[in-house]
Scaffold this motif. Structure first.
Motif, mmCIF file in Angstrom:
data_model
loop_
_atom_site.group_PDB
_atom_site.id
_atom_site.type_symbol
_atom_site.label_atom_id
_atom_site.label_comp_id
_atom_site.label_asym_id
_atom_site.label_seq_id
_atom_site.Cartn_x
_atom_site.Cartn_y
_atom_site.Cartn_z
ATOM 1 N N UNK A 135 -1.963 17.150 0.664
ATOM 2 C CA UNK A 135 -3.139 15.407 -0.086
ATOM 3 C C UNK A 135 -2.172 14.271 -0.507
ATOM 4 N N UNK A 136 -0.840 15.126 -0.800
ATOM 5 C CA UNK A 136 0.229 13.632 -0.776
ATOM 6 C C UNK A 136 0.412 12.811 0.578
ATOM 7 N N UNK A 137 -0.004 13.704 1.426
ATOM 8 C CA UNK A 137 0.661 13.184 2.824
ATOM 9 C C UNK A 137 -0.590 12.041 3.579
ATOM 10 N N UNK A 138 -1.706 12.680 3.028
ATOM 11 C CA UNK A 138 -3.189 12.739 3.294
ATOM 12 C C UNK A 138 -2.994 11.285 3.879
ATOM 13 N N UNK A 139 -2.454 10.025 2.263
ATOM 14 C CA UNK A 139 -2.697 9.257 1.969
ATOM 15 C C UNK A 139 -0.999 8.141 2.414
ATOM 16 N N UNK A 140 -0.334 8.784 2.948
ATOM 17 C CA UNK A 140 0.919 8.917 3.291
ATOM 18 C C UNK A 140 0.532 7.285 4.046
#
Length: 470
Positions: free
Chosen positions: A239-244
């Protein structure tokens, strides 16, 4: 049956098997002897690497021992398990291998790019061939798309500091802010970075064992399907990576499509998703960027606390002399090099310069960075912290390839500029506000442990931070 007795036949068969195994494991034991290269005597099944395999010495200690044992030799031979490996000490030869004749030594020879480990499979450090080219282009694009100068407000992390502090904890808080801003534009609450960092700094026994297999027997590590961090990437990490910022750059340059496209031989380079590729890149930033920066800044503050006169030379009229600060950083990188060795694999038969020795295909070459940095041939009083040696007058007298904290040639560290900017920014912010001093808790010297090819500071470092009066 050769003989009527079953037991006799069995004994002969067993003897033949033992002889074949012995011949297999000792096949290259005379490799350096016939080439007149000084070498460490090998023993069956361990080669000359037994001190390291049995965990009696680290990689750094073993290379240092061999480097100093043969002070006049340009090369030292070892047998790693059963395969010959060459330690190269001559900067002129190192220049040819890492730069001039790079085509012969473009592989690291680690053999982990086919691992099931998501952290390693698409990691630039371990990649080879076309995959390495694509990943390097992708990371260059990512670095260009990031803040070139870390602009995180450091006063939040430093506010209220007026006591004896654990330097590693303080710097971790600062670097968390810097890397979250660069990689996630502040959208990560620290979950991903903290978990990756802590898995490197505080390893359990199983993790140490896996790390050992990865370094000594990479083929076994790959065969067993081992992973660096169990359970990652998790749903929360994805989830964090998708917004990175990383995923955004990967999409922008179409890196996944390029990775999944068939190569010249008609086979796919990789079956990779955006999130897997992004996770590999984040892990690379942590292992090859964050942790080395943390160690360098810690080492810098430690040395400046011990050498108050050098610390004062950095400050001029209540500001920091950036040129002299850079000299101090370079000296720390020399004295406490983040990587003790650089490895390369010979991809085809190669004639060594001047010696006329032929190095066969698949032989691994090791550049002993740490020992070259501390060799009297290249540096006066090599164990002393002396930033003046990197001022222009002295710097010109040194062989270019006697200083290799970031490597050299086409496989030189791609993040050198970003690392130097980060180290300079953080160190400057601290030195502009505080006088750094040693305390009773401060050790007399830094102690390090090997973490694969990287070195990390073993224990917490406590220093006193006293606010400057402006």
């Amino acid at each position: 049956m050769f003989f009527e007795s079953f037991l006799l036949n069995l004994a002969i068969l067993a003897a033949l098997i033992v002889a074949l195994i012995f011949d297999y494991v000792t096949k290259f034991f005379s490799y350096w002897y016939i080439r007149h290269i000084p070498y460490k005597l090998p023993i069956p099944f361990f080669g000359s690497d037994y001190h390291r395999v049995l965990n009696l010495r680290s990689t750094s200690d073993e290379v240092m021992n061999l480097y100093t044992k043969y002070p006049e030799a340009n090369f030292v031979g070892v047998i790693k398990s059963r395969i010959p490996e060459l330690i190269v000490k001559d900067p002129d030869v190192i220049k040819k291998m890492l730069s001039t004749d790079f085509a012969n030594f473009h592989c690291r020879g680690i053999g982990l790019d086919k691992s099931r480990d998501v952290c390693l499979r698409n990691n630039l450090f371990y990649a080879e061939g076309e995959k390495w080219t694509l990943l390097r282009e992708g990371l260059e694009s990512l670095l260009n798309g990031m803040h070139r100068e870390p602009d995180v407000s450091l006063h939040v992390c430093l506010s209220g500091t007026n006591e004896v502090v654990n330097v590693r904890e303080l710097l971790s808080e600062i670097l968390d802010a810097v890397f979250k801003d660069c990689l996630f534009e502040g959208k990560d609450d620290g979950f991903l970075l903290n978990n990756l960092r802590q898995s490197i700094q505080h390893r359990t026994f199983p993790e140490k064992l896996k790390s050992y297999l990865k370094e000594i027997f990479p083929s076994v590590y790959t065969l067993l399907g081992l992973t660096t961090i169990s359970g990652f990437p998790s749903a929360k990490a994805n989830k964090v990576l998708k917004e990175s910022n990383i995923v955004l750059q990967i999409q922008k340059i179409g890196l996944v499509d390029k990775m999944n496209t068939k190569n010249k031989k008609g086979t796919k380079l990789e079956n990779v998703t955006e999130l897997e590729l992004a996770f590999s890149m984040v892990s690379l930033f942590v292992t090859e960027g964050y942790i080395p920066c943390l160690n360098v800044i810690t080492s810098l503050l430690f040395e400046l606390a011990k050498n108050s006169e050098i610390q004062e030379k950095i400050r001029v009229n209540n500001s920091v002399n950036v040129d002299y600060l850079d000299a101090c950083i370079k000296e720390v990188l020399r004295l406490y090099s983040p990587y003790s060795v650089i490895t390369r694999k010979c991809v085809k038969a190669y004639e060594m310069p001047e010696s006329k020795m032929i190095l066969d295909k698949k032989i691994t070459v090791t550049v002993p960075v740490e020992e070259i940095h501390k060799d009297l041939k290249h540096y006066k009083s090599p164990c002393a912290f002396n930033p003046d040696r990197f001022l222009e007058s002295e710097n010109e007298m040194r062989h270019t390839f006697a200083y290799l904290p970031f490597g050299a040639g086409p496989r030189k560290c791609i993040g050198e500029q970003f690392a130097m900017q980060t180290i300079r920014k953080v160190a400057r912010a601290i030195l502009e506000k505080y006088i750094i001093e040693t305390t009773e808790k401060t050790p007399s010297q830094l102690s390090f442990v090997d973490h694969n090819f990287m070195k990390i500071i073993k224990d917490d470092i406590w220093l006193k931070f006293t606010p400057l009066e402006h």
